[in-house]
Design a protein around this motif. Structure first.
Motif, PDB file in Angstrom:
ATOM      1  N   UNK A 162      40.585   8.024  -5.890  1.00  0.00           N
ATOM      2  CA  UNK A 162      40.902   8.582  -7.066  1.00  0.00           C
ATOM      3  C   UNK A 162      40.584  10.074  -7.142  1.00  0.00           C
ATOM      4  N   UNK A 163      40.059  10.655  -6.258  1.00  0.00           N
ATOM      5  CA  UNK A 163      39.735  11.981  -6.401  1.00  0.00           C
ATOM      6  C   UNK A 163      40.787  12.809  -5.385  1.00  0.00           C
ATOM      7  N   UNK A 164      42.020  12.110  -5.096  1.00  0.00           N
ATOM      8  CA  UNK A 164      42.928  12.652  -4.134  1.00  0.00           C
ATOM      9  C   UNK A 164      44.149  12.628  -4.867  1.00  0.00           C
ATOM     10  N   UNK A 165      44.287  11.965  -5.854  1.00  0.00           N
ATOM     11  CA  UNK A 165      45.700  11.556  -6.591  1.00  0.00           C
ATOM     12  C   UNK A 165      46.147  12.913  -7.541  1.00  0.00           C
ATOM     13  N   UNK A 166      47.211  13.004  -7.780  1.00  0.00           N
ATOM     14  CA  UNK A 166      47.638  14.166  -8.412  1.00  0.00           C
ATOM     15  C   UNK A 166      47.164  14.114 -10.018  1.00  0.00           C
ATOM     16  N   UNK A 167      47.015  15.514 -10.611  1.00  0.00           N
ATOM     17  CA  UNK A 167      46.585  15.832 -11.877  1.00  0.00           C
ATOM     18  C   UNK A 167      47.344  14.914 -12.719  1.00  0.00           C
TER      19      UNK A 167
ATOM     20  N   UNK B 179      33.447   2.458 -13.133  1.00  0.00           N
ATOM     21  CA  UNK B 179      33.841   3.311 -11.925  1.00  0.00           C
ATOM     22  C   UNK B 179      32.755   3.098 -10.907  1.00  0.00           C
ATOM     23  N   UNK B 180      33.197   3.781  -9.646  1.00  0.00           N
ATOM     24  CA  UNK B 180      32.474   3.691  -8.358  1.00  0.00           C
ATOM     25  C   UNK B 180      31.237   4.715  -8.507  1.00  0.00           C
ATOM     26  N   UNK B 181      30.057   4.065  -8.547  1.00  0.00           N
ATOM     27  CA  UNK B 181      28.928   4.965  -9.038  1.00  0.00           C
ATOM     28  C   UNK B 181      28.560   6.281  -7.970  1.00  0.00           C
ATOM     29  N   UNK B 182      28.888   5.918  -6.702  1.00  0.00           N
ATOM     30  CA  UNK B 182      28.610   6.966  -5.775  1.00  0.00           C
ATOM     31  C   UNK B 182      29.511   8.278  -6.029  1.00  0.00           C
ATOM     32  N   UNK B 183      30.549   8.475  -6.820  1.00  0.00           N
ATOM     33  CA  UNK B 183      31.048   9.607  -6.924  1.00  0.00           C
ATOM     34  C   UNK B 183      31.484   9.890  -8.598  1.00  0.00           C
ATOM     35  N   UNK B 184      30.513   9.367  -9.245  1.00  0.00           N
ATOM     36  CA  UNK B 184      30.177   9.640 -10.637  1.00  0.00           C
ATOM     37  C   UNK B 184      30.510  10.937 -11.125  1.00  0.00           C
ATOM     38  N   UNK B 185      29.778  12.143 -10.385  1.00  0.00           N
ATOM     39  CA  UNK B 185      30.009  13.290 -10.711  1.00  0.00           C
ATOM     40  C   UNK B 185      31.078  13.893 -10.504  1.00  0.00           C
ATOM     41  N   UNK B 186      31.665  13.651  -9.519  1.00  0.00           N
ATOM     42  CA  UNK B 186      33.201  14.237  -9.072  1.00  0.00           C
ATOM     43  C   UNK B 186      34.036  13.582 -10.023  1.00  0.00           C
ATOM     44  N   UNK B 187      34.066  12.253 -10.318  1.00  0.00           N
ATOM     45  CA  UNK B 187      34.992  11.941 -11.458  1.00  0.00           C
ATOM     46  C   UNK B 187      34.767  12.555 -12.807  1.00  0.00           C
ATOM     47  N   UNK B 188      33.559  12.571 -13.279  1.00  0.00           N
ATOM     48  CA  UNK B 188      33.286  13.306 -14.633  1.00  0.00           C
ATOM     49  C   UNK B 188      33.867  14.840 -14.667  1.00  0.00           C
ATOM     50  N   UNK B 189      33.778  15.283 -13.493  1.00  0.00           N
ATOM     51  CA  UNK B 189      34.248  16.769 -13.254  1.00  0.00           C
ATOM     52  C   UNK B 189      35.838  16.994 -13.340  1.00  0.00           C
ATOM     53  N   UNK B 190      36.392  15.773 -12.441  1.00  0.00           N
ATOM     54  CA  UNK B 190      38.008  15.716 -12.572  1.00  0.00           C
ATOM     55  C   UNK B 190      38.293  15.431 -13.806  1.00  0.00           C
ATOM     56  N   UNK B 191      37.643  14.431 -14.563  1.00  0.00           N
ATOM     57  CA  UNK B 191      38.053  14.088 -16.033  1.00  0.00           C
ATOM     58  C   UNK B 191      37.986  15.374 -16.864  1.00  0.00           C
ATOM     59  N   UNK B 192      36.951  16.293 -16.763  1.00  0.00           N
ATOM     60  CA  UNK B 192      36.735  17.361 -17.537  1.00  0.00           C
ATOM     61  C   UNK B 192      37.756  18.146 -17.346  1.00  0.00           C
ATOM     62  N   UNK B 193      38.194  18.657 -16.044  1.00  0.00           N
ATOM     63  CA  UNK B 193      38.886  19.585 -15.941  1.00  0.00           C
ATOM     64  C   UNK B 193      40.485  19.052 -16.193  1.00  0.00           C
ATOM     65  N   UNK B 194      40.902  18.090 -16.512  1.00  0.00           N
ATOM     66  CA  UNK B 194      42.109  17.355 -16.571  1.00  0.00           C
ATOM     67  C   UNK B 194      42.465  17.516 -18.295  1.00  0.00           C
ATOM     68  N   UNK B 195      43.385  16.758 -18.322  1.00  0.00           N
ATOM     69  CA  UNK B 195      43.818  16.931 -19.824  1.00  0.00           C
ATOM     70  C   UNK B 195      43.671  15.591 -20.337  1.00  0.00           C
ATOM     71  N   UNK B 196      42.971  14.822 -19.874  1.00  0.00           N
ATOM     72  CA  UNK B 196      42.741  13.436 -20.493  1.00  0.00           C
ATOM     73  C   UNK B 196      41.999  13.266 -21.817  1.00  0.00           C
ATOM     74  N   UNK B 197      42.635  12.592 -22.675  1.00  0.00           N
ATOM     75  CA  UNK B 197      42.474  12.865 -24.018  1.00  0.00           C
ATOM     76  C   UNK B 197      41.224  12.055 -24.453  1.00  0.00           C
ATOM     77  N   UNK B 198      40.896  10.727 -23.549  1.00  0.00           N
ATOM     78  CA  UNK B 198      39.713   9.763 -23.852  1.00  0.00           C
ATOM     79  C   UNK B 198      39.458   9.264 -22.615  1.00  0.00           C
ATOM     80  N   UNK B 199      38.265   9.060 -22.493  1.00  0.00           N
ATOM     81  CA  UNK B 199      37.798   8.265 -21.263  1.00  0.00           C
ATOM     82  C   UNK B 199      36.874   7.164 -21.967  1.00  0.00           C
TER      83      UNK B 199
END
Ligand code: SAH
Length: 275
Positions: free
Chosen positions: A109-114, A125-145
């Motif tokens: 998930x951390x490698x896929x296109x924006x 979500x996979x808990x070991x990469x929670x921080x990375x996922x939240x940051x990736x979501x933050x920097x994206x245009x995702x309207x809702x998680x």
């Protein structure tokens, strides 16, 4: 024919999960956070939020055995399910083939296109990469998680200034989202049983990750290395400018006592002085 995951009871779903893993010869991998949902209530609750927001396309993070994937597919036009483990992805493809609106992608998930992140995001979500996922979501245009993560992390996201879980990730996501812990689930909601409680949260975007968010993130990175120190000293050190004259209240607070609005005030003054 693959039997779909039942939502009739925890016992039924647990049995389905164990049987499916057994028939596939898969031993869950801890290092990939492979703990599969066996509590139908959690799935039903996620479905309720999806019904409320009616997204067209959903990006699902970490499909696992497709338990959630299968049930959310009926609520939207398309599900794009990302799963890093090829054996699981292969099974989810089979499970959802007849539904016709699920695309399963074997990928990190951390490698896929924006562009994938432009969608509503759902997942246990996979808990070991929670921080990375939240940051990736933050920097994206995702309207809702609508995501399930470990309770401690969820508490970090909604912490208030001065609380010990309050930190960089709280403040940056305060700027970008309206956040809510919807429910907490015990370890037995998953199989194999993890050691932590889980929380379902919603994050609704209120702002894009703009230039202010970027400057805020930079300021937080520097100031929170000394979270217990007096804010005016740390801010001076991080920015090379003395702004405590303009913001007298800064003299009385520690870094971790500053709210989002106070950080925004600091940024505002900094920009004014630098101009
Ligand atoms: N959502 C499923 C599975 C939860 S377990 C359920 O509720 O049952 C988390 C899943 O994320 C596992 O299937 C694991 O293989 C997958 N995963 C772990 N790291 C990942 C990564 N970097 N990218 C995509 N999927 C990942």
């Amino acid at each position: 024919m693959v039997k779909p995951p039942p939502l009739t009871s925890r016992r039924d779903l647990l049995l389905w999960t164990k049987r499916t893993l057994f028939s596939l010869g898969i031993k869950p991998k801890k290092k990939l956070s492979q703990s599969f949902v066996v509590e139908p209530q959690l799935i039903i609750e996620i479905m309720r939020y999806i019904q409320h927001y009616k997204p067209l396309t959903i990006l699902e993070i970490g499909a696992g055995l497709g338990t959630l994937t299968y049930h959310i597919a009926s609520l939207c036009k398309k599900v794009i399910a990302i799963e890093i483990d090829g054996r699981l992805a292969f099974f989810v493809k089979k499970l959802t083939r007849d539904l016709g609106n699920v695309e399963v992608i074997t990928a990190d998930i951390l490698e896929i296109d924006d562009v994938f992140f432009n969608n509503v995001i759902v997942g246990n979500i996979p808990y070991h990469i929670t921080s990375d996922i939240i940051l990736r979501i933050s920097k994206s245009k995702c309207p809702l998680a609508i995501i399930t993560l470990q309770r401690e992390f969820a508490e970090r996201l909604v912490a208030k200034a001065s609380e010990h879980r309050y930190g960089k990730i709280t403040i940056i996501t305060d700027y970008l989202f309206e956040k809510k812990i919807c429910s907490v689930y015990p370890p037995i909601a998953f199989y194999p049983t993890p050691s932590v409680y889980s929380a379902l949260i919603t994050m609704k975007r209120i702002r894009d990750y703009d230039d202010i968010a970027k400057s805020l993130e930079k300021l937080l990175l520097c100031t929170f290395t000394e979270r217990n120190k007096l804010a005016y000293k740390v801010v001076n050190k991080c920015t090379n400018i003395d702004i405590s004259g303009e913001l007298p209240w800064l003299r009385e607070k520690r870094v971790d006592q500053l709210t989002l609005n106070e950080f925004l005030e600091i940024l505002h003054i900094m920009l004014k002085i630098r101009k």
